[in-house]
Design a protein around this motif. Structure first.
Motif, PDB file in Angstrom:
ATOM      1  N   THR A  32      41.552  41.801  33.969  1.00 36.54           N
ATOM      2  CA  THR A  32      41.394  40.561  34.738  1.00 36.54           C
ATOM      3  C   THR A  32      40.945  40.857  36.180  1.00 36.54           C
ATOM      4  OG1 THR A  32      43.733  40.646  35.063  1.00 36.54           O
ATOM      5  CG2 THR A  32      42.908  39.034  33.429  1.00 36.54           C
ATOM      6  N   GLY A  33      40.282  39.846  36.760  1.00 39.33           N
ATOM      7  CA  GLY A  33      39.620  39.963  38.063  1.00 39.33           C
ATOM      8  C   GLY A  33      40.306  40.819  39.108  1.00 39.33           C
ATOM      9  N   ASP A  34      41.594  40.522  39.411  1.00 39.79           N
ATOM     10  CA  ASP A  34      42.232  41.215  40.536  1.00 39.79           C
ATOM     11  C   ASP A  34      42.621  42.660  40.218  1.00 39.79           C
ATOM     12  OD1 ASP A  34      43.944  40.149  38.685  1.00 39.79           O
ATOM     13  OD2 ASP A  34      45.615  39.945  40.104  1.00 39.79           O
ATOM     14  N   ARG A  35      42.582  43.056  38.959  1.00 39.08           N
ATOM     15  CA  ARG A  35      42.982  44.420  38.603  1.00 39.08           C
ATOM     16  C   ARG A  35      41.783  45.368  38.469  1.00 39.08           C
ATOM     17  NH1 ARG A  35      46.131  46.690  39.558  1.00 39.08           N
ATOM     18  NH2 ARG A  35      46.814  47.847  37.716  1.00 39.08           N
ATOM     19  N   VAL A  36      40.596  44.771  38.385  1.00 40.83           N
ATOM     20  CA  VAL A  36      39.406  45.587  38.094  1.00 40.83           C
ATOM     21  C   VAL A  36      39.209  46.687  39.130  1.00 40.83           C
ATOM     22  CG1 VAL A  36      36.882  45.557  37.850  1.00 40.83           C
ATOM     23  CG2 VAL A  36      38.242  43.741  36.845  1.00 40.83           C
TER      24      VAL A  36
END
Ligand code: ADP
Ligand code: G6P
Length: 842
Positions: free
Chosen positions: A642-646
């Motif tokens: 997911t976006g914030d973990r990339v």
């Protein structure tokens, strides 16, 4: 009648519609007039729609927050109504601006686009400055759009980019506005010529440039020729699908409309100026004035014109004291060496001619080096007997139009170069090639001595056209192309290219793949045959694609190879069609239909590293990331993170690759580890073709390659000139060696269907069994007529899946020896394929 736009407009141009200067008495910043077609045409509509203008003020201000002065209360220019809060000035370090403006715009694009390539320089650092400056213009434009979304809620701003300074801004603006959810329309207008492909291709980053312009929805050029040149470049350089009739280009799944929009002048304003302007003082009552007005630019043909005038005086001494040549030249780009040299040359030649022909009461050439007021200019235009507008090359040329508008008195004559855009419509002018000095002089003589009735007629027709097709007409036509014209009762639906049809492939392949061709079809799997999916297991080939491929695989003289980044076993099971060649791990493992197997050797050291990397990467198989093992390689997938973990996960993965010493190969939301050997899909493709058809495969088969990612580019490059290549790309601006772009896997299916139809009359091979070398013949002809088709069938040792034990594990050297030893019929002198694929690239 005022032209009104339904959208507020953001004009983005290199220059603001006025220059800033310092009042010598007060030291304060003041606006100075900045004459020119663009300003006169566009400023009123920006004022009217309360739009904004992004551009350079002409000064390098120390302080970024310095206030832009308001217009002087007595200002009568078209920009007077533009408030300072409608202006977003670009202010960057002088060096950067200089590299962009002088180093790239003036030294590269100006001469190149005027078809003077030997004057153009191509420097990577200047091009980089251009990129940076366009990014800065784009940043300010997004600011402007944000502002308009607050002041004009619910309206969709129209961003209008101008000229060769702004060819890279569109995509950045689009991406940023998409991110911020700010809808916009975007258009581009080029004020100079757009040259032919032969010239454009000299620019080393031409594909980037073309894709930059294509970021807009509507693109305008002065005349149809320039539009067609642009369309040609998009087709030939980018491999875009185009429609010349409707003037459309398909790029990144968008249809872009290309429009001929001949710019013009505020005709009535010039008439009024001419009616009020003071009389021009002449030497005597009968003196005829020959007039030229230009920026001092090498494209304007000033020297050629003066030489023609000299020839006139030589050939017609009776004209001495009866004709005076008035050259008004505005200083331009005075920092550039070529402009300085031109000034010197002009000074010298004018001095020499004046020295040669002057009499006590008369000098042949009057030369004004400076800007003259609009009143003064109108007086010159009105009182001139002949205007000599003879550029060597010019986008349009407004001077020719201003001259005819101001001809309110005794009619004069316009001499016009066919190399100006205006030359294509101002038919009643006397046209002359400025390079032909003798004829040029004769044309001047003809103009000076033309009978009044002919002058009257010609001028009347010229004036009528310019009155009708004035600047408002231009603006209205432009606004129509973006569906923004306020009083337009029938809104014009933007043209669209139909989805790709089989017929399109007749254009790409019609001459190359004939009914009797032996065909090699090399295809990537993911993103080419099967749409990209969140997980590799879900990337299934559509049933229809599978069926067509199966039928093609059963056709004689059709060899299919699927070359994938997946492991061999995996791609084979995903495709599951008998009788074709499978290449896994980007071609490191190749399995032919007869069971023959090729494996490229892998260094042992790498295998150890790979194992270590695999273990490390497992630590970060979290939040949707996972590792795929492929034997000779591994792939770390992060598509589902997911976006914030990339950012965190990819940074850690990068670190692990680095620590272990394995190079990262970027794939679709994945990092790949590949063996550190010079083997790739390109080498693998050639190997497959050689193995199947012999060393002279190129003479005997028509080869098609299709792929969608960077790894496929190796094959496109390796096959350049020897195959027709396609790159599947939906939304990315990219550099490709492929000849054509396809928008989707659907288009690939359409191509397969076209091929099937083309080869439709062939009798299928029994049981679909095919020998690896079934198609090799030694007659040295690429497409031998073999009719009726009698396929050569050699049954496979172990027909159903177990690879034949003829396993070859060879290194590069052995591979070459092996290839060299294979029987290869000599190339006959006529082996050159009749329609070898061509794509004019770099
Ligand atoms: P370019 O755009 O290459 O300069 P154009 O002929 O299209 O060429 O436009 C030139 C504009 O500059 C015209 O509007 C013309 O009136 C103006 N201009 C040219 N020379 C002068 C001058 N000496 N003084 C004032 N305006 C000038
Ligand atoms: C041409 C270009 C304009 C440019 C003008 C003056 O007309 O098309 O974009 O502004 O020349 O050149 P300059 O370099 O002084 O802006």
């Amino acid at each position: 009648m005022k032209v009104q736009s339904t959208s507020p407009i953001v004009v983005v141009a290199n220059r603001l519609p006025f220059c800033l200067g310092t009042n010598p008495e007060t030291g304060q910043l003041v606006r100075k007039q900045c004459a020119g077609g663009l300003v006169t045409a566009v400023a009123p509509v920006v004022v009217e729609t309360q739009g904004l203008w992004v551009g350079w003020s002409g000064l390098h201000l120390e302080d970024n927050n310095v206030a832009i002065p308001e217009a002087d209360p007595n200002d009568q220019t078209p920009t007077a109504g533009l408030k300072s809060n409608q202006v977003l000035p670009v202010n960057v370090p002088k060096k950067l601006f200089d590299d962009y403006y002088n180093g790239c715009c003036n030294a590269t694009f100006w001469p190149l686009f005027h078809s003077m390539p030997d004057r153009a320089t191509f420097q990577a650092d200047k091009w980089d400055a251009y990129r940076q400056m366009n990014a800065e213009f784009a940043r300010l434009t997004v600011e402007a759009v944000k502002r308009l979304s607050e002041t004009h809620p619910g309206e969709v701003p129209l961003v209008w980019l101008h000229d060769y300074h702004m060819m890279l801004a569109a995509n950045t603006i689009r991406e940023k506005c998409d991110e911020l959810n700010l809808p916009i329309k975007m258009a581009f207008f080029l004020h100079i010529p757009f040259p032919s492909w032969d010239i454009v291709r000299l620019f080393p980053w031409d594909d980037e440039l073309l894709q930059g312009i294509l970021g807009c929805d509507s693109i305008g050029f002065h005349i149809e020729d320039y539009c067609l040149n642009f369309i040609d470049c998009c087709q030939r350089r980018l491999g875009c699908r185009v429609d010349r009739q409707q003037m459309l280009v398909e790029h990144n799944s968008r249809t872009v409309s290309i429009n001929p929009l001949p710019i013009s002048i505020p005709y009535e304003r010039f008439v009024q100026l001419a009616e009020k302007a003071p009389q021009v003082v002449k030497n005597n009552l009968h003196e005829q004035l020959l007039l030229a007005v230009d920026r001092l630019d090498y494209t304007k043909g000033l020297v050629h014109r003066i030489k023609a005038f000299e020839t006139l005086l030589q050939k017609h001494p009776e004209q001495i004291e009866h004709v005076t040549f008035l050259q008004v030249a505005v200083p331009s780009r005075t920092d550039v060496k070529e402009y300085q040299e031109l000034k010197e040359e002009l000074d010298q030649i004018i001095g020499r001619i004046n020295g040669r022909f002057s009499t006590p009461n008369w000098s042949p050439i009057r030369y004004i080096y400076g800007c003259v007021s609009q009143d003064q200019l109108a007086a010159f235009y009105r009182d001139a007997s002949v205007a000599v507008v003879t550029p060597l090359r010019d986008g349009m040329n407004l001077v020719a139009k201003e001259f005819v508008a101001c001809q309110t008195g005794e009619p004069g004559v316009l001499i016009l170069s066919p190399f100006a855009g205006a030359g294509t419509s101002m038919h009643e002018a006397l046209h002359v090639n400025p390079y032909e000095t003798n004829e040029f002089a004769d044309t001047i003589y003809r103009a000076l001595t033309m009978p009044k009735d002919e002058r009257e007629l010609r001028m009347k027709l010229l004036r009528r056209r310019e009155r009708e097709y004035d600047v408002n007409f231009w603006l209205r036509s432009f606004l129509k192309t973006v569906d923004c014209l306020n009083d337009d009762n029938k809104s014009m639906a933007p043209g669209r290219l139909l989805p790709m049809r089989e017929e399109d492939f007749s254009e790409f392949l019609g001459l190359y793949v004939t009914e009797s061709s032996r065909l090699a079809l090399l295809m990537d799997y993911d993103g080419t045959l099967a749409p990209i999916a969140p997980h590799p297991d879900l990337a299934q080939m559509p049933t229809e694609t599978r069926r067509v491929l199966e039928r093609l695989a059963h056709m004689p003289d059709v060899n299919i190879a699927i070359i994938s980044g997946r492991s061999l076993e995996n791609v084979k099971s995903m495709v599951g069609i008998e009788g074709i060649t499978y290449a896994g791990n980007h071609g490191f493992e190749i399995l032919h239909p007869d069971g023959t197997m090729f494996m490229h050797p892998i260094p042992h050291e790498y295998e150890v590293q790979l194992e270590a990397l695999k273990q490390r990467l497992e630590e970060i198989c979290i939040d949707g990331a996972w590792v795929e093992s492929k034997g000779t390689g591994i792939t770390f997938h992060y598509r589902e993170v997911t976006g914030d973990r990339v950012a965190d996960i990819t940074a850690r993965a990068q670190q692990m690759f680095k620590e272990i010493g394995i190079t990262i190969h970027q794939s679709h939301c994945a990092y790949e580890a590949r063996p550190p050997v010079t083997w790739n899909k390109g080498r693998a493709s050639i190997y497959i073709l050689r193995t199947l058809f012999g060393l002279d495969w190129c003479d005997r088969v028509s080869t098609i390659f299709a792929g969608d990612d960077k790894t496929d580019e190796d094959a496109m490059k390796a096959l350049q000139g020897m195959a027709v290549t396609f790159r599947v790309t939906r939304s990315q601006n990219l550099r490709t060696a492929a000849m054509h772009r396809l928008p989707s896997t659907d288009a690939v299916l359409t191509m397969l269907k076209w091929i099937e139809r083309r080869l439709g009359s062939r009798v299928p091979i029994c049981n679909g069994q095919r020998s690896r070398t079934a198609s090799v013949s030694s007659n040295g002809n690429r497409s031998p007529p073999r009719s009726p088709s009698t396929p050569h069938i050699r049954s496979r040792a172990n027909s159903n899946s177990e690879p034949n034990k003829q396993m070859m594990t060879i290194n590069d050297k052995i591979y070459h020896q092996y290839i060299a030893k294979r029987a290869s019929p000599p190339r006959s002198s006529s082996t050159s394929p009749p329609h070898s694929p061509t794509r004019s690239t770099m």
